[in-house]
Design a protein around this motif. Structure first.
Motif, PDB file in Angstrom:
ATOM      1  N   PRO A 398       0.855  -1.198   0.000  1.00 11.52           N
ATOM      2  CA  PRO A 398       0.000   0.000   0.000  1.00 11.52           C
ATOM      3  C   PRO A 398       0.888   1.244   0.000  1.00 11.52           C
ATOM      4  O   PRO A 398       1.891   1.294   0.716  1.00 11.52           O
ATOM      5  CB  PRO A 398      -0.781  -0.121   1.314  1.00 11.52           C
ATOM      6  CG  PRO A 398      -0.636  -1.537   1.744  1.00 11.52           C
ATOM      7  CD  PRO A 398       0.677  -2.009   1.211  1.00 11.52           C
ATOM      8  N   ASN A 399       0.551   2.226  -0.797  1.00 13.14           N
ATOM      9  CA  ASN A 399       1.391   3.420  -0.903  1.00 13.14           C
ATOM     10  C   ASN A 399       1.627   4.082   0.452  1.00 13.14           C
ATOM     11  O   ASN A 399       2.657   4.727   0.674  1.00 13.14           O
ATOM     12  CB  ASN A 399       0.743   4.422  -1.859  1.00 13.14           C
ATOM     13  CG  ASN A 399       1.688   5.536  -2.246  1.00 13.14           C
ATOM     14  OD1 ASN A 399       2.730   5.299  -2.856  1.00 13.14           O
ATOM     15  ND2 ASN A 399       1.340   6.767  -1.887  1.00 13.14           N
ATOM     16  N   TYR A 400       0.691   3.916   1.370  1.00 12.94           N
ATOM     17  CA  TYR A 400       0.827   4.499   2.710  1.00 12.94           C
ATOM     18  C   TYR A 400       2.143   4.104   3.364  1.00 12.94           C
ATOM     19  O   TYR A 400       2.783   4.911   4.056  1.00 12.94           O
ATOM     20  CB  TYR A 400      -0.351   4.054   3.577  1.00 12.94           C
ATOM     21  CG  TYR A 400      -0.210   4.392   5.039  1.00 12.94           C
ATOM     22  CD1 TYR A 400      -0.447   5.680   5.501  1.00 12.94           C
ATOM     23  CD2 TYR A 400       0.168   3.422   5.961  1.00 12.94           C
ATOM     24  CE1 TYR A 400      -0.320   5.994   6.849  1.00 12.94           C
ATOM     25  CE2 TYR A 400       0.303   3.721   7.308  1.00 12.94           C
ATOM     26  CZ  TYR A 400       0.053   5.013   7.746  1.00 12.94           C
ATOM     27  OH  TYR A 400       0.187   5.305   9.080  1.00 12.94           O
ATOM     28  N   ILE A 401       2.565   2.862   3.157  1.00 13.83           N
ATOM     29  CA  ILE A 401       3.801   2.390   3.790  1.00 13.83           C
ATOM     30  C   ILE A 401       4.995   3.234   3.350  1.00 13.83           C
ATOM     31  O   ILE A 401       5.945   3.430   4.115  1.00 13.83           O
ATOM     32  CB  ILE A 401       4.022   0.891   3.465  1.00 13.83           C
ATOM     33  CG1 ILE A 401       2.996   0.036   4.220  1.00 13.83           C
ATOM     34  CG2 ILE A 401       5.432   0.453   3.835  1.00 13.83           C
ATOM     35  CD1 ILE A 401       3.133  -1.446   3.950  1.00 13.83           C
ATOM     36  N   LEU A 402       4.955   3.740   2.126  1.00 18.02           N
ATOM     37  CA  LEU A 402       6.084   4.510   1.616  1.00 18.02           C
ATOM     38  C   LEU A 402       6.110   5.938   2.138  1.00 18.02           C
ATOM     39  O   LEU A 402       7.157   6.593   2.077  1.00 18.02           O
ATOM     40  CB  LEU A 402       6.056   4.536   0.085  1.00 18.02           C
ATOM     41  CG  LEU A 402       6.045   3.177  -0.625  1.00 18.02           C
ATOM     42  CD1 LEU A 402       6.094   3.382  -2.126  1.00 18.02           C
ATOM     43  CD2 LEU A 402       7.193   2.293  -0.159  1.00 18.02           C
ATOM     44  N   ILE A 403       4.974   6.439   2.641  1.00 17.69           N
ATOM     45  CA  ILE A 403       4.924   7.838   3.061  1.00 17.69           C
ATOM     46  C   ILE A 403       4.874   8.011   4.569  1.00 17.69           C
ATOM     47  O   ILE A 403       4.801   9.131   5.057  1.00 17.69           O
ATOM     48  CB  ILE A 403       3.728   8.568   2.422  1.00 17.69           C
ATOM     49  CG1 ILE A 403       2.400   7.968   2.879  1.00 17.69           C
ATOM     50  CG2 ILE A 403       3.832   8.532   0.910  1.00 17.69           C
ATOM     51  CD1 ILE A 403       1.181   8.714   2.357  1.00 17.69           C
ATOM     52  N   THR A 404       4.913   6.912   5.316  1.00 15.46           N
ATOM     53  CA  THR A 404       4.940   7.009   6.768  1.00 15.46           C
ATOM     54  C   THR A 404       6.178   6.299   7.289  1.00 15.46           C
ATOM     55  O   THR A 404       6.673   5.347   6.666  1.00 15.46           O
ATOM     56  CB  THR A 404       3.691   6.370   7.400  1.00 15.46           C
ATOM     57  OG1 THR A 404       3.748   6.523   8.828  1.00 15.46           O
ATOM     58  CG2 THR A 404       3.610   4.880   7.080  1.00 15.46           C
ATOM     59  N   ASP A 405       6.683   6.756   8.424  1.00 13.59           N
ATOM     60  CA  ASP A 405       7.775   6.034   9.071  1.00 13.59           C
ATOM     61  C   ASP A 405       7.296   5.345  10.343  1.00 13.59           C
ATOM     62  O   ASP A 405       8.100   4.876  11.147  1.00 13.59           O
ATOM     63  CB  ASP A 405       8.954   6.963   9.370  1.00 13.59           C
ATOM     64  CG  ASP A 405       8.572   8.139  10.253  1.00 13.59           C
ATOM     65  OD1 ASP A 405       7.412   8.192  10.710  1.00 13.59           O
ATOM     66  OD2 ASP A 405       9.434   9.003  10.486  1.00 13.59           O
ATOM     67  N   LEU A 406       5.975   5.260  10.528  1.00  7.30           N
ATOM     68  CA  LEU A 406       5.437   4.579  11.705  1.00  7.30           C
ATOM     69  C   LEU A 406       5.541   3.071  11.560  1.00  7.30           C
ATOM     70  O   LEU A 406       5.691   2.360  12.554  1.00  7.30           O
ATOM     71  CB  LEU A 406       3.972   4.976  11.922  1.00  7.30           C
ATOM     72  CG  LEU A 406       3.718   6.442  12.305  1.00  7.30           C
ATOM     73  CD1 LEU A 406       2.227   6.690  12.439  1.00  7.30           C
ATOM     74  CD2 LEU A 406       4.437   6.782  13.602  1.00  7.30           C
ATOM     75  N   GLU A 407       5.401   2.572  10.350  1.00  6.97           N
ATOM     76  CA  GLU A 407       5.549   1.144  10.081  1.00  6.97           C
ATOM     77  C   GLU A 407       6.506   0.980   8.898  1.00  6.97           C
ATOM     78  O   GLU A 407       6.443   1.728   7.930  1.00  6.97           O
ATOM     79  CB  GLU A 407       4.197   0.511   9.749  1.00  6.97           C
ATOM     80  CG  GLU A 407       3.189   0.574  10.882  1.00  6.97           C
ATOM     81  CD  GLU A 407       1.838  -0.004  10.483  1.00  6.97           C
ATOM     82  OE1 GLU A 407       1.705  -1.241  10.462  1.00  6.97           O
ATOM     83  OE2 GLU A 407       0.930   0.786  10.173  1.00  6.97           O
ATOM     84  N   PHE A 408       7.394   0.002   8.988  1.00 10.42           N
ATOM     85  CA  PHE A 408       8.367  -0.282   7.938  1.00 10.42           C
ATOM     86  C   PHE A 408       9.122   0.977   7.515  1.00 10.42           C
ATOM     87  O   PHE A 408       9.077   1.390   6.345  1.00 10.42           O
ATOM     88  CB  PHE A 408       7.673  -0.936   6.734  1.00 10.42           C
ATOM     89  CG  PHE A 408       6.926  -2.189   7.092  1.00 10.42           C
ATOM     90  CD1 PHE A 408       7.612  -3.370   7.323  1.00 10.42           C
ATOM     91  CD2 PHE A 408       5.553  -2.180   7.241  1.00 10.42           C
ATOM     92  CE1 PHE A 408       6.931  -4.524   7.681  1.00 10.42           C
ATOM     93  CE2 PHE A 408       4.862  -3.324   7.599  1.00 10.42           C
ATOM     94  CZ  PHE A 408       5.557  -4.507   7.817  1.00 10.42           C
ATOM     95  N   PRO A 409       9.809   1.615   8.450  1.00 11.05           N
ATOM     96  CA  PRO A 409      10.487   2.881   8.135  1.00 11.05           C
ATOM     97  C   PRO A 409      11.574   2.753   7.082  1.00 11.05           C
ATOM     98  O   PRO A 409      11.980   3.763   6.500  1.00 11.05           O
ATOM     99  CB  PRO A 409      11.060   3.324   9.488  1.00 11.05           C
ATOM    100  CG  PRO A 409      11.095   2.091  10.326  1.00 11.05           C
ATOM    101  CD  PRO A 409       9.946   1.255   9.881  1.00 11.05           C
ATOM    102  N   THR A 410      12.061   1.540   6.810  1.00  5.82           N
ATOM    103  CA  THR A 410      13.057   1.376   5.745  1.00  5.82           C
ATOM    104  C   THR A 410      12.497   1.789   4.392  1.00  5.82           C
ATOM    105  O   THR A 410      13.210   2.351   3.553  1.00  5.82           O
ATOM    106  CB  THR A 410      13.531  -0.088   5.687  1.00  5.82           C
ATOM    107  OG1 THR A 410      14.295  -0.383   6.877  1.00  5.82           O
ATOM    108  CG2 THR A 410      14.408  -0.350   4.471  1.00  5.82           C
ATOM    109  N   LEU A 411      11.203   1.529   4.156  1.00  9.68           N
ATOM    110  CA  LEU A 411      10.588   1.828   2.866  1.00  9.68           C
ATOM    111  C   LEU A 411      10.180   3.296   2.800  1.00  9.68           C
ATOM    112  O   LEU A 411       9.512   3.806   3.697  1.00  9.68           O
ATOM    113  CB  LEU A 411       9.359   0.941   2.649  1.00  9.68           C
ATOM    114  CG  LEU A 411       9.643  -0.553   2.489  1.00  9.68           C
ATOM    115  CD1 LEU A 411       8.343  -1.339   2.432  1.00  9.68           C
ATOM    116  CD2 LEU A 411      10.487  -0.809   1.247  1.00  9.68           C
ATOM    117  N   THR A 412      10.575   3.971   1.722  1.00  7.72           N
ATOM    118  CA  THR A 412      10.273   5.387   1.537  1.00  7.72           C
ATOM    119  C   THR A 412       9.747   5.627   0.127  1.00  7.72           C
ATOM    120  O   THR A 412       9.797   4.738  -0.745  1.00  7.72           O
ATOM    121  CB  THR A 412      11.521   6.258   1.759  1.00  7.72           C
ATOM    122  OG1 THR A 412      12.436   6.039   0.667  1.00  7.72           O
ATOM    123  CG2 THR A 412      12.209   5.926   3.077  1.00  7.72           C
TER     124      THR A 412
END
Length: 451
Positions: A398-412
């Motif tokens: 989900p694109n959300y994972i790339l824009i938050t550092d609350l979960e899976f902060p490695t992914l940007t």
């Protein structure tokens, strides 16, 4: 009589099951009396399927029937933008309160009728109410970066004595905040009760003599707090008679939008409860991750546990509404390109113990990858081979994972190489094409192996 507060919160996708939300309305009607104040502590307009198609306005069917006294704003109440929320505020019967949020230097929603605090006469007594929201909202809810936040604990501490000066016999805080902030409000601000939302972990307790209630999500529970004695009663709305007007209004919305179309069948129900969602390998998590990989052709599909909403199990005939409610966010599926080293880091971050602020839960559901607990850590395998730190892999998320550092902060966002359809559209298409067969097949080690 002693003033009572009936506390509901985080109704979210309960609207997508009309009988469920109608029973919440029915319980509140049964318990309503001159000595009762009805209060909501946020996320009572969405997210959900109907929230998506109605920009949260389906909540007005509930609000008009229940006629609450007060409501505060939750992070998901911003899901459809500032204008949509202000429209709901203007169209709903209750007084909205929010004291710690500003937009462009002004209190958010002031023109629409949002006040920082209010006082409510309740059977000869006066109850003061202040509302506060989690300052981490911009990290969780896209489109809210323009909001400025004051500290919620300091805000309540400032307003509580001022409400007493205005004649409040009792002061309550509607706190759509973290558990730590809710507890600090209870212990440090002098309020008589904290009615909390945000976390879906249902519980009630007493913090330094102050009752603190948190009803959980999807209308499963309502709390009743006696402001004189501090006594707390837990009610289960699903045992109440449904309010027929609420149920019929929401069923009409579902039919009008074509959300009742059956797209698949499930013989063995797929659980959507919190324990399974955040406890390890999960059939529904596998299904969603499979859908992302099917749609994009990525090496790996990854779904964050927090992005799937709780609700009734998927069972029997499964409709469009059922599937959209699994993850009812207007977020595309994105494909990220990562190194093997980064993918190993992502897998490590699926264990909440390794991410600041998360608890001891498993946050990642995967497809195309097997995670093994080896040598005190995690080793991911793709196509049967251990992930090579020097190779590159594609991951559909989900694109959300790339824009938050609350979960899976490695992914940007820098990892994104393409974007596809909205995630719920992908899930519906996959169910139509492939059905909903989501076995447990050893993708994630069980809890004992992770110790």
């Amino acid at each position: 009589m002693s003033p009572r507060v009936l506390h509901y919160s985080d109704l979210e996708n309960a609207y997508d099951t009309p009988d469920r939300i109608a029973r919440v309305a029915g319980l509140l009607a049964d318990r309503r009396a001159p000595d009762a104040l009805l209060a909501g502590s946020g996320d009572n307009t969405g997210p959900g399927v109907l929230s998506l198609v109605a920009d949260g306005h389906q909540s007005l069917d509930f609000f008009d029937a229940v006629d609450p006294h007060v409501e505060t704003v939750g992070n998901h109440d911003f899901d459809h933008g500032f204008d949509a929320l202000e429209s709901i505020v203007e169209g709903s019967p209750q007084q909205w309160v929010l004291a710690n949020v500003r937009l462009d230097g002004e209190r958010f929603g002031a023109a629409a009728g949002v006040d920082p605090v209010t006082t409510v006469p309740v059977d000869g007594a006066t109850v003061g109410v202040v509302g506060v929201l989690d300052p981490a909202t911009p990290d969780m809810t896209p489109g809210t970066d323009a909001l400025d936040f004051a500290d919620p604990v300091e805000t309540v501490e400032e307003w509580a004595p001022r409400l007493r000066e205005r004649g409040a016999d009792h002061v309550i805080a509607l706190a759509h905040t973290t558990d730590d902030d809710a507890r600090s409000i209870a212990s440090e601000t002098g309020v008589d009760a904290v009615l909390a939302g945000h976390s879906h972990h249902q519980h009630a307790g007493v913090v330094d003599g102050t009752p603190l209630t948190r009803p959980g999500a999807t209308g499963q529970y309502v709390y009743e707090v006696d402001l004189e004695s501090g006594d707390v009663i837990l009610h289960e709305p699903q045992e109440a008679d449904p309010a027929p007007d609420v149920e019929s209004a929401l069923r009409d919305r579902i039919a009008t939008e074509g959300l009742d179309e059956v797209v698949a069948h499930v013989d063995t129900p797929l659980s959507r409860d919190r324990e399974r969602r955040l406890g390890g390998e999960w059939r529904l998590g596998n299904f969603v991750a499979d859908a992302y990989r099917w749609k994009t052709g990525a090496d790996v599909g990854l779904q964050n546990g927090g992005g799937i909403r709780e609700g009734p199990p998927l069972s029997g005939a499964v409709t469009v509404a059922d599937l959209v409610s699994v993850s009812p966010f207007e977020e595309p599926v994105a494909v990220a390109s990562v190194t093997g080293t980064e993918l190993r880091s992502v897998v490590r971050e699926a264990d909440g113990r390794h991410v600041d602020g998360l608890k001891d839960y498993w946050y990642g559901h995967v497809s195309g990858m097997r995670v093994a607990a080896e040598n005190g850590g995690y080793v991911p395998y793709v196509d049967g081979d251990a992930v090579d730190p020097a190779d590159r892999y594609t991951v559909a998320v989900p694109n959300y994972i790339l824009i938050t550092d609350l979960e899976f902060p490695t992914l940007t966002e820098d990892h994104a190489v393409e974007h596809d359809d909205l995630q719920y559209e992908v899930v519906v298409d996959y169910a139509r094409e492939c059905g909903i067969d989501a076995p447990l097949d050893g993708r994630i080690p069980d809890a004992a192996a992770r110790e």
